[in-house]
Design an enzyme around this catalytic site. Sequence first.
Site, PDB file in Angstrom:
ATOM      1  N   HIS A 385       0.802  -1.240   0.000  1.00 21.71           N
ATOM      2  CA  HIS A 385       0.000   0.000   0.000  1.00 21.71           C
ATOM      3  C   HIS A 385       0.825   1.276   0.000  1.00 21.71           C
ATOM      4  O   HIS A 385       0.251   2.358  -0.039  1.00 21.71           O
ATOM      5  CB  HIS A 385      -0.912   0.040   1.228  1.00 21.71           C
ATOM      6  CG  HIS A 385      -1.957  -1.022   1.227  1.00 21.71           C
ATOM      7  ND1 HIS A 385      -3.229  -0.815   0.738  1.00 21.71           N
ATOM      8  CD2 HIS A 385      -1.917  -2.303   1.625  1.00 21.71           C
ATOM      9  CE1 HIS A 385      -3.926  -1.928   0.855  1.00 21.71           C
ATOM     10  NE2 HIS A 385      -3.149  -2.856   1.395  1.00 21.71           N
ATOM     11  N   LYS A 578      -8.310  13.510   5.956  1.00 20.58           N
ATOM     12  CA  LYS A 578      -7.506  12.282   5.877  1.00 20.58           C
ATOM     13  C   LYS A 578      -6.499  12.370   7.000  1.00 20.58           C
ATOM     14  O   LYS A 578      -6.379  13.394   7.658  1.00 20.58           O
ATOM     15  CB  LYS A 578      -6.811  12.157   4.519  1.00 20.58           C
ATOM     16  CG  LYS A 578      -6.041  13.422   4.072  1.00 20.58           C
ATOM     17  CD  LYS A 578      -5.446  13.252   2.672  1.00 20.58           C
ATOM     18  CE  LYS A 578      -6.385  13.665   1.547  1.00 20.58           C
ATOM     19  NZ  LYS A 578      -6.427  12.739   0.436  1.00 20.58           N
ATOM     20  N   ARG A 579      -5.751  11.276   7.256  1.00 19.64           N
ATOM     21  CA  ARG A 579      -4.717  11.345   8.276  1.00 19.64           C
ATOM     22  C   ARG A 579      -3.753  12.496   7.991  1.00 19.64           C
ATOM     23  O   ARG A 579      -3.461  12.804   6.836  1.00 19.64           O
ATOM     24  CB  ARG A 579      -3.953  10.025   8.332  1.00 19.64           C
ATOM     25  CG  ARG A 579      -4.766   8.906   8.943  1.00 19.64           C
ATOM     26  CD  ARG A 579      -5.098   9.217  10.399  1.00 19.64           C
ATOM     27  NE  ARG A 579      -3.931   9.120  11.221  1.00 19.64           N
ATOM     28  CZ  ARG A 579      -3.667   8.120  12.062  1.00 19.64           C
ATOM     29  NH1 ARG A 579      -4.529   7.143  12.205  1.00 19.64           N
ATOM     30  NH2 ARG A 579      -2.553   8.104  12.752  1.00 19.64           N
ATOM     31  N   LYS A 584       1.095  13.977   2.716  1.00 16.51           N
ATOM     32  CA  LYS A 584      -0.234  14.338   2.217  1.00 16.51           C
ATOM     33  C   LYS A 584      -0.405  15.853   2.122  1.00 16.51           C
ATOM     34  O   LYS A 584      -1.367  16.359   1.565  1.00 16.51           O
ATOM     35  CB  LYS A 584      -1.320  13.749   3.118  1.00 16.51           C
ATOM     36  CG  LYS A 584      -1.362  12.215   3.108  1.00 16.51           C
ATOM     37  CD  LYS A 584      -2.436  11.689   4.048  1.00 16.51           C
ATOM     38  CE  LYS A 584      -2.406  10.181   4.231  1.00 16.51           C
ATOM     39  NZ  LYS A 584      -2.979   9.425   3.089  1.00 16.51           N
ATOM     40  N   THR A 689      -8.280   6.855  -1.485  1.00 15.41           N
ATOM     41  CA  THR A 689      -9.604   6.322  -1.799  1.00 15.41           C
ATOM     42  C   THR A 689     -10.681   7.376  -1.533  1.00 15.41           C
ATOM     43  O   THR A 689     -11.767   7.309  -2.108  1.00 15.41           O
ATOM     44  CB  THR A 689      -9.909   5.051  -0.976  1.00 15.41           C
ATOM     45  OG1 THR A 689      -9.494   5.266   0.373  1.00 15.41           O
ATOM     46  CG2 THR A 689      -9.181   3.857  -1.540  1.00 15.41           C
ATOM     47  N   LYS A 693     -14.446   8.773  -3.260  1.00  6.02           N
ATOM     48  CA  LYS A 693     -15.702   9.031  -2.545  1.00  6.02           C
ATOM     49  C   LYS A 693     -16.235  10.423  -2.864  1.00  6.02           C
ATOM     50  O   LYS A 693     -17.435  10.621  -3.067  1.00  6.02           O
ATOM     51  CB  LYS A 693     -15.489   8.928  -1.028  1.00  6.02           C
ATOM     52  CG  LYS A 693     -15.112   7.535  -0.571  1.00  6.02           C
ATOM     53  CD  LYS A 693     -14.613   7.526   0.872  1.00  6.02           C
ATOM     54  CE  LYS A 693     -13.861   6.235   1.144  1.00  6.02           C
ATOM     55  NZ  LYS A 693     -13.081   6.275   2.391  1.00  6.02           N
TER      56      LYS A 693
HETATM   57  C1  475 Z   1      -2.200   4.394   1.415  1.00  7.97           C
HETATM   58  N1  475 Z   1      -1.183   2.159   6.706  1.00  7.97           N
HETATM   59  C2  475 Z   1      -3.279   4.955   0.525  1.00  7.97           C
HETATM   60  C3  475 Z   1      -4.662   2.958   1.089  1.00  7.97           C
HETATM   61  O1  475 Z   1      -4.700   1.052  -0.334  1.00  7.97           O
HETATM   62  C4  475 Z   1      -4.136   3.820  -0.038  1.00  7.97           C
HETATM   63  C5  475 Z   1       1.005   1.291   7.329  1.00  7.97           C
HETATM   64  C6  475 Z   1       1.810   0.813   8.334  1.00  7.97           C
HETATM   65  C7  475 Z   1       1.315   0.687   9.578  1.00  7.97           C
HETATM   66  C8  475 Z   1       0.029   1.060   9.830  1.00  7.97           C
HETATM   67  N2  475 Z   1      -0.755   1.541   8.847  1.00  7.97           N
HETATM   68  C9  475 Z   1      -0.294   1.647   7.629  1.00  7.97           C
HETATM   69  C10 475 Z   1      -0.948   2.362   5.427  1.00  7.97           C
HETATM   70  O2  475 Z   1       0.101   2.123   4.909  1.00  7.97           O
HETATM   71  C11 475 Z   1      -2.055   2.896   4.639  1.00  7.97           C
HETATM   72  O3  475 Z   1      -3.117   3.214   5.143  1.00  7.97           O
HETATM   73  N3  475 Z   1      -1.843   3.012   3.345  1.00  7.97           N
HETATM   74  C12 475 Z   1      -2.858   3.549   2.473  1.00  7.97           C
HETATM   75  O4  475 Z   1      -3.579   2.487   1.884  1.00  7.97           O
HETATM   76  C13 475 Z   1      -5.438   1.757   0.591  1.00  7.97           C
HETATM   77  O5  475 Z   1      -5.235   4.354  -0.721  1.00  7.97           O
HETATM   78  O6  475 Z   1      -2.696   5.669  -0.523  1.00  7.97           O
HETATM   79  O7  475 Z   1      -1.489   5.451   2.028  1.00  7.97           O
END
Ligand code: 475
Length: 844
Positions: A385, A578-579, A584, A689, A693
């Site tokens: 991700h 968003k976070r 970001k 995402t 939305k």
């Molecule tokens: C991306 N979270 C978005 C979304 O694919 C993408 C990582 C390590 C530890 C805890 N949480 C994480 C993420 O990496 C995360 O939320 N990634 C997000 O996944 C779905 O749309 O661009 O930043």
Amino acid sequence: VEASIPEPLREAWRKHSASEFTTKDEFEKELVRHIETTLARSLYNCDEHAAYSGTALAFRDRLIIEWNRTQQRQTLTDQKRVYYLSLEFLMGRALDNAMLNVGQKESARDINGVVTNCLTEGLKDLGFRIEDVISQEHDAALGNGGLGRLAACFLDSMATLNYPAWGYGLRYRYGIFKQEIIDGYQVEIPDYWLDNNPWEFPRHEITVDIQFYGTVRKYQDESGKLVHSWEDGEIVQAVAYDVPIPGYGTKTTNNLRLWSSKASSGEFDFQKFNAGDYESAVADQQRAETISAVLYPNDNLERGKELRLKQQYFWCAASLHDIVRRFKKSKRAWSEFPDQVAIQLNDTHPTMAIVELQRILIDIEGLEWDEAWNIVTKTFGYTNHTVLPEALEKWSVPLFQNLLPRHLQIIYDINLYFLQSVEKKFPNDREILSRVSIIEESHPKMVRMAYLAIIGSHKVNGVAELHSDLLKSTLFKDFVDIYGPDRFMNVTNGVTPRRWLHQANPELSALIAKKLGGHEFLTDLTLLDKLEAFVDDKEFRAEWSNIKTQNKLRLAKFIQETTGFKVNPTSLFDVQVKRIHEYKRQQLNIFGVIHRYLTIKAMSAEEKKKVVPRVSIIGGKAAPGYWMAKTIIHLINKVSSVVNNDSDVGDLLKVIFIQDYNVSKAEIICPASDISEHISTAGTEGSGTSNMKFVMNGGLIIGTCDGANIEITREIGESNIFLFGNLAEDVEELRHGHFYGKFELDPHLQKVFEAIKSGTFGDANEFQALISSIEEHGDYYLVSDDFNSYITTHEMVDEAFKQQDEWLAKSITSVARMGFFSTDRVINEYADSIWNVEPLVVKD
Ligand code: 475
């Protein structure tokens, strides 16, 4: 199995099992029964929360019957199942969603959201409004952001498409913290959410013993075979809690199984207890329960804490045990395992599942290494991700050695065989071996989980085209050379239109249904393209516009109730939720807001008349240890209090920070935006995402050429999106330039910094780090490089908003072209190209 039950018995069960409510009387009767007996309340002390609990209980009774039938059906047909392993499931509220999916909440509401059906009417008879009852529910917030919400959307789509699918996760006692803003600072409040949760079913009979620590004893058994026996250490018990996941308009109700940790009731504790060593007995128990106590609140960051690794192994081992147990009931040969089981890893967090399956197969089931490893790699798929280096999981070898000694041995063996194969393929390349080794030769040595996940899976995918391309050309380049390109693919993310269109925006959903002749678009989102025929329809446009206004009014009301600030709903609503993360770039947003503020302050009364009034809405949580993100939140809040109280500005600009942004707030915010911001430094956002939305709800977006913004542009057309900023391909060179002193602060940004430094927004020292990260420390996220492009693009947004007719055309056209971004399409892609599973459809 079914035939073994006599017909009269079956008939009796059938006759008395609960069915959908067909009249409001039926519903009221059940509601009152639950309130009076299950909840032990009465007419005199039934508050809105009790009404919620009663409704949820009455409703889950229906849900659970379909859930049971689905499980039976899936067991009987015994076809391949998919297991989605995710450390996060950001579910939000369940009641509204369950009512909609099972079709008990009519979507045919009028513009005020008034519904005429048995639930609404039933509640009204008893003195409650359905909206108030729904909003009593505590969000299930077992996730941080995008990754966790994607998992929740996937569950919805898998059930809706009738895939035999299970989610596996952890049942955290505390979800993501609640955010309060005090004096402009973020304060974290624990989110204890489990009391009276009607949506989970404890399965105390389903428990798994999970081992930690201990040692590995090696010996030869009678047949001379080498045996690895993992002995001693401590045992923690995993208890299953099941959450039903209803599909929309289908009979499938799938299962989300969450594991909770508990001290194993072994004699050991009991002996301590009897010996009077109460404290130590209690301490053991607490240590066990700590494993599933709390969700780590980091988004896109890994910190290598032992408890986190414990969580990961605990959950992987319990899930694997469950999956293997289910498989063994079918009495098939082990070689058939991958024909029956597909396991998808949501990021590297569940990578231990790969090692655990290999351990089960070789140490417990006695398979040969190669045979076992062949099964393992055919079973797993891995989704990445993020390319951010700080989010890539690495675990220190000593920590691993101590906690999971046998697993570390297996990892070393996996690595050995892998490196041997690489050496064979690239006999003259020493460098590649150290680059791709699962073990990083640092001090201490580290286990690179992403590499382990790639090596143990048959498919690896990114979540948007640019992201998947970047994985192949940078992070995982060597692995593409080793395995060839076929192991790597792209599956662009989506969102579920049930929650993010139908539930969040029932009026728009109803209008679309009216135009298209029904709600079929909710299960085939490509049907939205039929809307394009109505772009020039005056009456339709007026209705479309009116719905946006109503949604903005609803948000304005929410803003006033929660912040005390009054915003004018005819203003342009500009949203970034968003976070909070430097990549970001909420800092770019707030600097842009300050620029706007300074510009308005310098205007004559005449000039001000031409300004498009704007409300800048920003929301999101910062990880508690992420100081820079917290500084950004602080600045936004300071700017808010200065700007909103400046009579020179009035309604021309308002700045709102939404506290405690979460799924249920997103459902109010998304339908109410005119424009939303997706402005990450190019090449840093995996997909995003919320961009989907917002567009699905008729908002336009301003964004960089990053993540899924690129595919959104391709689908909706370049003229319907406001793109700005440097491209991913140029980022490296720009950063390199900064490093060697090639940096000129953007002049408009300089003015912004001067205002901050002069104390316009309070104590300038508070914001120094934010400024110097740009001015002095290389501006890693290219805020200055993109600033001019950003503010001029916002001027274009203002101009476009003045042409309301064209704006509406863009809005309608965009929605019409969003069919691609349903998680139904996404799940079908995973099913076809990674899982090789078929839906299990039932006729009535
Ligand atoms: C991306 N979270 C978005 C979304 O694919 C993408 C990582 C390590 C530890 C805890 N949480 C994480 C993420 O990496 C995360 O939320 N990634 C997000 O996944 C779905 O749309 O661009 O930043």
